[in-house]
Design an enzyme around this catalytic site. Structure first.
Site, PDB file in Angstrom:
ATOM      1  N   ASP A 243       0.822  -1.203   0.000  1.00 27.46           N
ATOM      2  CA  ASP A 243       0.000   0.000   0.000  1.00 27.46           C
ATOM      3  C   ASP A 243       0.863   1.264   0.000  1.00 27.46           C
ATOM      4  O   ASP A 243       1.797   1.388   0.787  1.00 27.46           O
ATOM      5  CB  ASP A 243      -0.899  -0.018   1.241  1.00 27.46           C
ATOM      6  CG  ASP A 243      -1.832   1.164   1.302  1.00 27.46           C
ATOM      7  OD1 ASP A 243      -2.691   1.288   0.426  1.00 27.46           O
ATOM      8  OD2 ASP A 243      -1.683   1.992   2.244  1.00 27.46           O
ATOM      9  N   GLU A 280       1.733  -0.004  -4.867  1.00 29.14           N
ATOM     10  CA  GLU A 280       0.897   1.154  -5.178  1.00 29.14           C
ATOM     11  C   GLU A 280       1.759   2.397  -4.999  1.00 29.14           C
ATOM     12  O   GLU A 280       2.372   2.583  -3.949  1.00 29.14           O
ATOM     13  CB  GLU A 280      -0.311   1.245  -4.248  1.00 29.14           C
ATOM     14  CG  GLU A 280      -1.172   2.461  -4.546  1.00 29.14           C
ATOM     15  CD  GLU A 280      -2.119   2.842  -3.415  1.00 29.14           C
ATOM     16  OE1 GLU A 280      -3.065   3.597  -3.679  1.00 29.14           O
ATOM     17  OE2 GLU A 280      -1.901   2.409  -2.273  1.00 29.14           O
TER      18      GLU A 280
END
Length: 415
Positions: A243, A280
């Site tokens: 993330d 990401e």
């Protein structure tokens, strides 16, 4: 059994086990140890200077949630049936982003197994689980986890996750686990009491920045590296989704991501099956996926937000927030050619030049999608694309994602 914990802050550490307290012995560099008879299921915690007990920062099981005692868990006791599974390359993945808590009415790993055949019938080849590391409460997106090593108790705990992974492999499905290493959640976050896990030299939009490059950072880095490898090795996951890596602040000579990829490649050789990592990032920086020989981190793939933004704005006409940078058909064409629309050109939203050209990066190093948890969840009312455009435009979005040269990803329910 040996209990050990890194706790350089307190002057006294005790192990609480089965209602009693045992003084731990101080070792080097802030480590404490105690050798005590214990077995699977025994509850324990650490008492710091008389306060606590607090959960083990490396707890493998939290049966009572983030505020409860940890439970001894025997990692090697599970009976796997996927010995013949060797994984799939990221280039062959058709990814389905799945939230365990809402994928079924029961919201458990076990219940999700009953819907795997549905995913196979769609043509999905990889299931990407939104974070399952222990977070506060019984249901949530999981991006506020605090016990990174413990699979969430209400979903079915560590054995439940292993059963789900085993069942996926039995159906030819790879499993990718979403991991959050840029911050930790606020509730149940006791790490700061143990050691120097956080730093005020950086900040994130979600909470304290993790200390990856300051004094005392070596054990912090090691905790995260061990955690990532645990999911791949002990839970047989095929990949990790990291993330918001742009909020992993690390100015070390060897960035955390580069070190992680070195260890993943070593584990891949050791395990004899394919492993991959997806990042990401909002930086549009090809160094994320470029090989180390070219000065990159060597991550296998990354989410391509520009593709989503280009598709979304052309189909919906929206121009608010970060969508102000998009909306022209020519931008959609550019996104389909090279993933990055902003490749060193000026961004009105950022008010500066953004990105760099992804020269020499194969299309399979990017994931394309028309929806994901962020793009739906960031909306005030959480509308799906199906609530914003008529069906013919939905078909256009699906065609662009599925027939692009990139790795396609669907968001749960999008089918």
């Amino acid at each position: 059994m040996r209990f050990s914990v890194w706790a350089p802050k307190p002057r006294r550490v005790e192990l609480e086990l089965r209602g009693g307290r045992i003084a731990m012995t101080a070792g080097e560099l802030g480590w404490w140890e105690a050798e005590v008879a214990a077995g699977p299921g025994d509850r324990y915690g650490y008492v710091l200077d008389g306060e606590g007990p607090f959960p083990d920062p490396r707890s493998r099981s939290q049966p009572d949630g983030v505020h409860g005692l940890s439970a001894v868990y025997e990692q090697g006791a599970f009976g796997w049936s996927d010995a013949g599974w060797t994984g799939i390359p990221i280039s062959e993945a058709i990814v389905y982003e799945l939230h365990v808590g809402s994928f079924t009415a029961e919201g458990t790993f076990e219940a999700a197994i009953g819907r795997l055949d549905h995913l196979v019938s769609l043509g999905v080849t990889a299931v990407e689980l939104m974070p399952v590391a222990e977070f506060s409460g019984d249901r949530g997106w999981g991006y506020d986890g605090t016990c990174l090593f413990a699979a969430h108790h209400s979903y079915g705990g560590p054995d439940g996750l292993k059963r789900l992974v085993d069942a996926c492999h039995g159906r030819g499905l790879a499993v990718v686990l979403d991991c959050v290493y840029n911050h930790l959640g606020p509730e149940g976050n006791y790490l700061g009491r143990f050691g120097h896990y956080f730093t005020d030299r950086y900040s994130t939009p979600w909470g304290e920045a993790v200390n990856y490059d300051g004094p005392w950072s070596d054990p912090v880095r090691e905790l995260v590296l061990e955690n990532a490898l645990m999911w791949l090795r002990d839970f047989h996951c095929d990949g990790l989704r990291l993330d918001a890596i742009h909020a992993i602040w690390d100015l070390s000579a060897k960035h955390l991501l580069e070190e992680l990829m070195e260890r993943v490649r070593d584990l891949e050789d050791e395990a004899g099956r394919r492993l991959f990592v997806i990042a990401e990032s909002n930086l549009n920086d090809p160094r994320v996926v470029a090989p180390p020989a070219r000065g990159g981190y060597g991550v296998d793939a990354q989410w391509a937000d520009d593709i989503h933004h280009a598709i979304h704005t052309v189909l919906t006409g929206e121009r608010d927030g970060y969508y102000e940078d998009f909306g022209e058909p020519e931008q959609l064409l550019k996104a389909l050619r090279q993933a990055f629309v902003y490749d060193g050109i000026y961004s009105p939203h950022h008010r500066r030049r953004q990105g760099r050209r992804p020269e020499g990066i194969p299309p399979t190093a990017f994931l394309a999608f028309a929806q994901n948890h962020d793009q739906v969840g960031n909306r005030a009312a959480g509308e799906r694309l199906s609530q914003l455009v008529p069906e013919p435009k939905l078909r256009v979005a699906a065609a662009l994602v599925l027939l692009s040269p990139f790795v396609p990803m669907l968001f749960q329910g999008e089918e």
